[in-house]
Design an enzyme around this catalytic site. Structure first.
Site, PDB file in Angstrom:
ATOM      1  N   ASP A  66       0.812  -1.213   0.000  1.00  0.00           N
ATOM      2  CA  ASP A  66       0.000   0.000   0.000  1.00  0.00           C
ATOM      3  C   ASP A  66       0.852   1.271   0.000  1.00  0.00           C
ATOM      4  O   ASP A  66       2.067   1.228   0.245  1.00  0.00           O
ATOM      5  CB  ASP A  66      -0.954  -0.005   1.211  1.00  0.00           C
ATOM      6  CG  ASP A  66      -0.291  -0.515   2.493  1.00  0.00           C
ATOM      7  OD1 ASP A  66       0.958  -0.534   2.550  1.00  0.00           O
ATOM      8  OD2 ASP A  66      -1.010  -0.885   3.424  1.00  0.00           O
TER       9      ASP A  66
ATOM     10  N   HIS B 266      -7.207  -4.475  10.331  1.00  0.00           N
ATOM     11  CA  HIS B 266      -6.962  -4.313   8.895  1.00  0.00           C
ATOM     12  C   HIS B 266      -5.697  -5.044   8.452  1.00  0.00           C
ATOM     13  O   HIS B 266      -4.774  -5.265   9.238  1.00  0.00           O
ATOM     14  CB  HIS B 266      -6.956  -2.830   8.470  1.00  0.00           C
ATOM     15  CG  HIS B 266      -5.734  -2.045   8.850  1.00  0.00           C
ATOM     16  ND1 HIS B 266      -5.778  -0.696   9.112  1.00  0.00           N
ATOM     17  CD2 HIS B 266      -4.424  -2.389   9.004  1.00  0.00           C
ATOM     18  CE1 HIS B 266      -4.559  -0.277   9.387  1.00  0.00           C
ATOM     19  NE2 HIS B 266      -3.719  -1.279   9.330  1.00  0.00           N
TER      20      HIS B 266
ATOM     21  N   GLU C 274      -9.618  -1.755   5.389  1.00  0.00           N
ATOM     22  CA  GLU C 274     -10.227  -1.430   6.673  1.00  0.00           C
ATOM     23  C   GLU C 274     -11.453  -2.315   6.905  1.00  0.00           C
ATOM     24  O   GLU C 274     -11.959  -2.945   5.961  1.00  0.00           O
ATOM     25  CB  GLU C 274     -10.642   0.045   6.676  1.00  0.00           C
ATOM     26  CG  GLU C 274      -9.486   1.027   6.466  1.00  0.00           C
ATOM     27  CD  GLU C 274      -8.597   1.217   7.692  1.00  0.00           C
ATOM     28  OE1 GLU C 274      -8.418   0.265   8.476  1.00  0.00           O
ATOM     29  OE2 GLU C 274      -8.052   2.326   7.843  1.00  0.00           O
TER      30      GLU C 274
ATOM     31  N   ASN D 207      -7.453  -2.265  14.328  1.00  0.00           N
ATOM     32  CA  ASN D 207      -8.837  -2.599  13.969  1.00  0.00           C
ATOM     33  C   ASN D 207      -8.926  -3.875  13.119  1.00  0.00           C
ATOM     34  O   ASN D 207      -9.968  -4.170  12.557  1.00  0.00           O
ATOM     35  CB  ASN D 207      -9.485  -1.416  13.239  1.00  0.00           C
ATOM     36  CG  ASN D 207      -8.753  -1.063  11.943  1.00  0.00           C
ATOM     37  OD1 ASN D 207      -7.834  -1.766  11.535  1.00  0.00           O
ATOM     38  ND2 ASN D 207      -9.165   0.008  11.296  1.00  0.00           N
TER      39      ASN D 207
HETATM   40  C1  F6R Z   1       1.427  -1.121   6.057  1.00  0.00           C
HETATM   41  C2  F6R Z   1       0.282  -2.007   6.226  1.00  0.00           C
HETATM   42  C3  F6R Z   1      -0.515  -1.988   7.488  1.00  0.00           C
HETATM   43  C4  F6R Z   1       0.349  -2.225   8.722  1.00  0.00           C
HETATM   44  C5  F6R Z   1      -0.489  -2.171  10.002  1.00  0.00           C
HETATM   45  C6  F6R Z   1       0.345  -2.318  11.242  1.00  0.00           C
HETATM   46  O1  F6R Z   1       2.071  -1.355   4.838  1.00  0.00           O
HETATM   47  O2  F6R Z   1      -0.029  -2.741   5.336  1.00  0.00           O
HETATM   48  O3  F6R Z   1      -1.534  -2.954   7.425  1.00  0.00           O
HETATM   49  O4  F6R Z   1       0.977  -3.467   8.623  1.00  0.00           O
HETATM   50  O5  F6R Z   1      -1.182  -0.969  10.060  1.00  0.00           O
HETATM   51  O6  F6R Z   1       1.170  -1.212  11.369  1.00  0.00           O
HETATM   52  P1  F6R Z   1       2.224  -1.096  12.593  1.00  0.00           P
HETATM   53  O7  F6R Z   1       3.205  -2.180  12.398  1.00  0.00           O
HETATM   54  O8  F6R Z   1       2.818   0.275  12.423  1.00  0.00           O
HETATM   55  O9  F6R Z   1       1.433  -1.255  13.838  1.00  0.00           O
END
Ligand code: F6R
Length: 244
Positions: free
Chosen positions: A73, A144, A149, A142
């Protein structure tokens, strides 16, 4: 139980061990398949993991010269050179430290007007290289995965999404006072599930609820990561805080 073959759940005591174990698995996969197509994630969870993976490169155990990558992403809109972009994160933590070729790095471009065309280009490029062999995932508070989301369709492909307020809050640290972009471009749930193997990493107590719901609750759009239970080759590696 072989980590290569089925749904594997591993809880280790410390965050550092999550990074070490994941890096070991990924390094072994690169060693076995030099032209592997990796799906990559960004975020706090990934920092130590990339540090450990770079160590395998520095020791000469693996080379990235034939490795292809697709990141999950990118924020939208954002310029790839912006320090808060996911592309900058990847340069800093992995790409600038290993011998990966620029032409083998694939990223969603958050700086285009026609985001639909950009998402189509990305989805087609993944298909053109034969799909992702090994996808690394983090998980949001959450539930995701990527920026899919809660409420994201299980048949979704790469597209523009609106970021939830909890995600914007969790990622605000990267923007240092600036506003977090409202949108992101992300691989879809279907795109992620098309990968041959998936490894999801989670560290820290903030992830405990999402992990519990992912593993124990219903498979539901409300918890996007729960859909991973339908995939035939998933490893979930967490520390004891995320397993509480
Ligand atoms: C980022 C992504 C997100 C993160 C998730 C956890 O490329 O795909 O799904 O893996 O938000 O983020 P952290 O590790 O910062 O808690």
């Amino acid at each position: 139980m072989s980590i290569e073959e089925q749904f594997t759940f591993l809880e280790v005591s410390k965050a550092k061990e999550v990074a070490k174990l994941a890096a070991k698995i990924v390094a072994n996969n690169i060693k076995k398949n030099k032209g592997i197509v990796l799906g990559l994630a960004t975020g706090n969870t990934m920092v130590e993991f990339y540090k450990e993976l770079v160590k395998y490169y520095k020791k000469g155990f693996i080379s990235f010269s034939k490795v292809k990558t697709f990141n999950l992403d990118e924020y939208y809109p954002i310029n790839s050179e912006d320090k808060s972009s996911f592309r900058s994160f990847m340069n800093k933590h992995l790409f600038d430290k290993v011998n990966i070729k620029e032409k083998n790095i694939n990223f969603l471009n958050g700086d285009v007007k026609d985001f639909k065309k950009e998402c189509e280009r990305y989805e087609n490029k993944i298909k053109k290289v034969g799909g992702i062999d090994l996808q690394i995932l983090g998980i949001g508070v959450n539930g995701h995965v990527g920026f899919n989301e809660p409420g994201s369709s299980f048949t979704s492909i790469t597209r523009r999404v609106k970021l939830s307020s909890s995600t914007k809050k969790a990622n605000a640290r990267e923007f240092k006072g600036k506003q977090v972009p409202k949108y992101a471009l992300t691989m879809g749930i279907k795109t992620i599930l098309s990968s041959d193997k998936i490894i999801l990493l989670a560290i820290g107590d903030k992830k405990a609820r999402a992990i519990k719901k992912t593993l124990e609750g219903k498979i539901t759009k409300k918890v996007p990561a729960s859909v991973l239970r339908k995939h035939k080759n998933v490893s979930i590696i967490i520390d004891c805080k995320a397993g509480k």
